[in-house]
Design an enzyme around this catalytic site. Structure first.
Site, PDB file in Angstrom:
ATOM      1  N   CYS A   1      41.590  34.070  34.676  1.00 20.95           N
ATOM      2  CA  CYS A   1      41.573  35.384  34.023  1.00 20.95           C
ATOM      3  C   CYS A   1      41.910  36.509  35.001  1.00 20.95           C
ATOM      4  O   CYS A   1      42.319  37.593  34.584  1.00 20.95           O
ATOM      5  CB  CYS A   1      40.211  35.644  33.380  1.00 20.95           C
ATOM      6  SG  CYS A   1      38.828  35.671  34.547  1.00 20.95           S
TER       7      CYS A   1
ATOM      8  N   SER B   1      38.178  37.578  45.171  1.00 25.26           N
ATOM      9  CA  SER B   1      37.756  37.759  43.780  1.00 25.26           C
ATOM     10  C   SER B   1      37.390  39.202  43.488  1.00 25.26           C
ATOM     11  O   SER B   1      37.028  39.960  44.391  1.00 25.26           O
ATOM     12  CB  SER B   1      36.545  36.864  43.476  1.00 25.26           C
ATOM     13  OG  SER B   1      36.872  35.499  43.630  1.00 25.26           O
TER      14      SER B   1
ATOM     15  N   ALA C   1      32.383  29.483  22.892  1.00 24.50           N
ATOM     16  CA  ALA C   1      31.186  28.822  23.423  1.00 24.50           C
ATOM     17  C   ALA C   1      31.526  27.965  24.638  1.00 24.50           C
ATOM     18  O   ALA C   1      30.937  26.909  24.846  1.00 24.50           O
ATOM     19  CB  ALA C   1      30.521  27.973  22.338  1.00 24.50           C
TER      20      ALA C   1
END
Length: 537
Positions: free
Chosen positions: A136, A195, A278
């Site tokens: 992502c 990150s 989920a």
């Protein structure tokens, strides 16, 4: 260098990543300033002879013939470029630090498509190995290229072709690193230093997955296998030997913190929360929402089993399952909506959201969408709906902006370990240079053994018993093995000691001179012939 000028990124992107001293960074500056002087250009000068009829050929045919001729020229020039210099390790990519999510999502490659991407990249003329890291927060292509500047051109063109992003737009955000800088970058990524959330642990698991997928993909070779293994080792050491992971948060926890900031003083006590998806990210969302006092959540997912698994893992939470068909209805009842699915197209658009009832007065009538998916699950136009706020992964920078000094101190501790692992990898890669010499020396000795054995057996006559023949053969092998033991020992090293590697390479050069072990060009010639044929197709 004109071909590279049309594809390489601006030097400012390299500065933003902290690689201002890298050779490629300096090359970027020179490219922006104009053509490189011949004395500064580390490449062969290739002159392509065009036939008198070339002017009548279509432009694309002339280009292909010129490229194929250049590749053939490199092959014929004693293979100097490729036998005296190792292939280059390159990384080309976009990250949350230098590219908006709108661009990253167009380049994102689902994990199931990694093998296909690796295969396509390795079909490019100058690419030997390839690997893909797509999350992502980043999309990065790692390759081993016969020629680094041609490799950059080919991979950049591939990225443009697969994403549909014009080359001019791509180059504004693309970063390119080579050899030591590329290796160091991957080690920093695996360690959580690159990150958005310093020290977050999920990225190491994602790097491990790159290695795992690569083991079953054609085109993920020895160099990238060694690189990924060393990067995983670096990531583990940084987390175990420094305090970088202490108090570290993930993208999911940062999303929860962002929600807390936007809800002001209301907190989650009176807020209705909806989670779309989920998977792993949603699991972390549940964990961190619980820590903030949110115990009731509705989870929309394709299957109920995953929600039941979450309920079992978090017994203190009250999770309610709803199918995807009830997504809009559940959204209308929610005040805060977290989205984290693998959908490649948005789940929410302006037209569907503006039909929903307003959020409750406890949250001042404002509904918050916090989308941590890439590609995004919530279209940007949803933010135009009255009393609706939309946030994506790029907005998490607001959460992690604090404590910059503490982040910098922890990064300095980790950098010492990264430098150690970097030296180990470089030493290991240098040690690979002796492998062809070991094979050639063994082949040289075996040819002599077979020749002399044949002479000996012919003099002994045809009626020699098989037992005696075997004894003579075993004797010849034993003598050769004993003689080769010393040289072979001095040609082998594990790459952990740079001094040992240096001595080994000196021994290799000495043995090649003593036994006249000239480079075996047949395999290289075949390689370049194959590459040239690809260019002509």
């Amino acid at each position: 260098m004109e071909s590279l000028r049309s594809t390489v990124v601006c030097a400012d992107d390299c500065v933003g990543l902290g690689y201002g001293s890298s050779p490629l960074f300096r090359a970027c500056n020179l490219l922006n300033a104009g053509p490189l002087p011949t004395s500064r250009c580390n490449r062969l000068t290739v002159s392509v002879r065009a036939s008198a009829d070339a002017s009548r050929l279509p432009t694309n045919h002339v280009t292909k013939l010129s490229s194929a001729a250049s590749l053939e020229q490199l092959r014929n020039s004693s293979l100097n470029r490729y036998t005296k210099e190792k292939s280059s390790i390159l990384v080309l990519g976009l990250s949350v630090h230098n590219a908006p999510v709108e661009m990253r999502e167009k380049l994102a490659i689902p994990e199931a498509e990694w093998p296909r991407a690796i295969s396509e990249l390795c079909e490019l003329p100058h690419i030997e190995e390839a690997g893909v890291l797509s999350t992502c927060n980043r999309m990065e292509i790692y390759v081993v290229a016969l020629s680094w500047h041609r490799g950059v051109k080919e991979v950049t063109e591939w990225m443009t072709k697969t994403s549909g992003i014009p080359i001019g737009d791509l180059r504004q955000h693309l970063f390119i690193l080579r050899d030591r800088d590329a290796t160091q970058h991957l080690f920093r990524v695996a360690s959580g230093l690159d990150s958005l959330v310093l020290g977050e642990g999920q990225i190491l698991a994602q790097v491990k997955q790159v290695y795992k997928v690569g083991q079953t993909a054609v085109g993920f070779g020895r160099n990238l296998t060694g690189l990924l293994k060393q990067a995983i080792t670096a990531g583990k050491r940084v987390r175990s030997e420094t305090s970088i992971a202490a108090g570290a948060v993930s993208v999911s926890s940062a999303a929860v913190e962002l929600a807390v900031m936007k809800l002001n003083d209301s907190g989650f006590s009176q807020v209705r929360v909806l989670i779309i998806g989920a998977g792993k990210m949603s699991k972390l969302l549940v964990k961190h929402l619980l820590s903030k006092g949110c115990t009731k959540m509705v989870v929309v997912n394709r299957t109920e089993q995953r929600v039941l698994d979450l309920q079992e893992e978090f017994p203190d939470a009250e999770l309610t399952f709803q199918p995807l068909s009830a997504m809009l209805q559940c959204t209308g009842d929610a005040d805060v909506v977290f989205t984290s699915t693998a959908s490649e197209s948005p789940l929410f658009f302006k037209e569907s959201v503006e039909k929903l009832p307003s959020a409750r007065a406890s949250v001042e009538g404002v509904r918050h969408f916090i989308d941590i998916s890439v590609p995004r699950n919530v279209a940007a136009c949803v933010g135009e709906v009255e009393n609706t706020r939309v946030y994506n992964v790029d907005d998490l920078k607001e959460v992690v902006a604090a404590n910059k000094e503490e982040r910098r101190r922890k990064a300095m501790e980790a950098q010492v370990i990264i430098e150690e692992e970097l030296r180990s990898f470089e030493a290991w890669r240098d040690s690979l240079e002796t492998v062809p010499t070991i094979k050639k020396l063994r082949s040289y000795a075996e040819n002599i053994r077979m020749s002399e054995l044949e002479k000996c057996l012919s003099k002994m006559g045809e009626d020699i018993p098989k037992k005696n023949k075997k004894l003579v053969e075993d004797l010849s092998r034993g003598i050769v093995n004993k003689l080769l033991h010393g040289p072979m020992t001095h040609l082998r090293c594990d790459g952990t000691d740079s001094r040992t590697v240096s001595e080994t390479l000196e021994n290799m050069q000495a043995l090649e001179r003593m036994f006249d072990l000239k480079s075996d060009l047949s395999s290289l010639e075949q390689l370049f012939r194959t590459r040239a044929q690809k260019m002509q197709q």
